[in-house]
Design a protein around this motif. Structure first.
Motif, PDB file in Angstrom:
ATOM      1  N   LEU A   1       0.914  -1.251  -0.306  1.00  0.00           N
ATOM      2  CA  LEU A   1       0.080   0.223   0.080  1.00  0.00           C
ATOM      3  C   LEU A   1       1.055   1.191  -0.321  1.00  0.00           C
ATOM      4  O   LEU A   1       0.841   2.565  -1.027  1.00  0.00           O
ATOM      5  CB  LEU A   1      -0.946  -0.021   1.168  1.00  0.00           C
ATOM      6  CG  LEU A   1      -1.774   1.342   1.228  1.00  0.00           C
ATOM      7  CD1 LEU A   1      -2.477   1.421   0.101  1.00  0.00           C
ATOM      8  CD2 LEU A   1      -2.668   1.311   2.977  1.00  0.00           C
ATOM      9  N   TRP A   2       1.468   1.552   0.340  1.00  0.00           N
ATOM     10  CA  TRP A   2       2.977   1.903   1.138  1.00  0.00           C
ATOM     11  C   TRP A   2       3.962   2.700  -1.103  1.00  0.00           C
ATOM     12  O   TRP A   2       3.752   3.956  -0.765  1.00  0.00           O
ATOM     13  CB  TRP A   2       4.104   2.583   1.962  1.00  0.00           C
ATOM     14  CG  TRP A   2       3.248   3.147   3.488  1.00  0.00           C
ATOM     15  CD1 TRP A   2       2.695   2.576   4.355  1.00  0.00           C
ATOM     16  CD2 TRP A   2       2.802   4.147   3.755  1.00  0.00           C
ATOM     17  NE1 TRP A   2       2.423   2.463   5.476  1.00  0.00           N
ATOM     18  CE2 TRP A   2       1.997   3.792   4.968  1.00  0.00           C
ATOM     19  CE3 TRP A   2       2.660   5.520   2.717  1.00  0.00           C
ATOM     20  CZ2 TRP A   2       1.582   5.520   5.228  1.00  0.00           C
ATOM     21  CZ3 TRP A   2       2.230   6.454   3.564  1.00  0.00           C
ATOM     22  CH2 TRP A   2       2.291   6.349   4.889  1.00  0.00           C
TER      23      TRP A   2
ATOM     24  N   GLU B   1       2.567   6.437  -6.981  1.00  0.00           N
ATOM     25  CA  GLU B   1       0.969   7.202  -7.117  1.00  0.00           C
ATOM     26  C   GLU B   1       1.053   8.521  -7.277  1.00  0.00           C
ATOM     27  O   GLU B   1      -0.040   9.274  -8.226  1.00  0.00           O
ATOM     28  CB  GLU B   1      -0.082   6.557  -7.937  1.00  0.00           C
ATOM     29  CG  GLU B   1      -0.307   5.213  -7.913  1.00  0.00           C
ATOM     30  CD  GLU B   1      -0.353   5.232  -8.781  1.00  0.00           C
ATOM     31  OE1 GLU B   1      -1.234   6.013  -9.943  1.00  0.00           O
ATOM     32  OE2 GLU B   1      -0.097   4.186  -9.761  1.00  0.00           O
ATOM     33  N   GLY B   2       1.219   9.045  -5.854  1.00  0.00           N
ATOM     34  CA  GLY B   2       1.227  10.138  -4.997  1.00  0.00           C
ATOM     35  C   GLY B   2       2.132  10.660  -5.748  1.00  0.00           C
ATOM     36  O   GLY B   2       1.355  12.331  -6.363  1.00  0.00           O
TER      37      GLY B   2
END
Length: 63
Positions: free
Chosen positions: A11-12, A18-19
């Motif tokens: 997730l990170w 993506e961020g």
């Protein structure tokens, strides 16, 4: 990236990648930066994470 000392969940990894792509696209769309920043920003973040991993390994060996 073959991180040995930092443990990032999947997730990170997605959030970081993506961020950074989204942030780079938004900055380019608002003309704060050039479009070459879109591929460079995620690579820069990946480089900083790898550098942090190397520093953590050095501190772990000497600490």
């Amino acid at each position: 990236m073959r991180l040995k000392h930092l443990y990032l969940s999947n997730l990170w990894c997605v959030v970081l990648f993506e961020g950074m792509v989204a942030l780079a696209v938004l900055m380019a769309l608002t003309e704060l930066v050039s479009w070459w920043v879109v591929p460079v920003l995620p690579l820069a973040v990946a480089g900083m994470v790898k550098l942090n991993d190397l520093i953590a390994g050095t501190i772990e060996r000497h600490g």
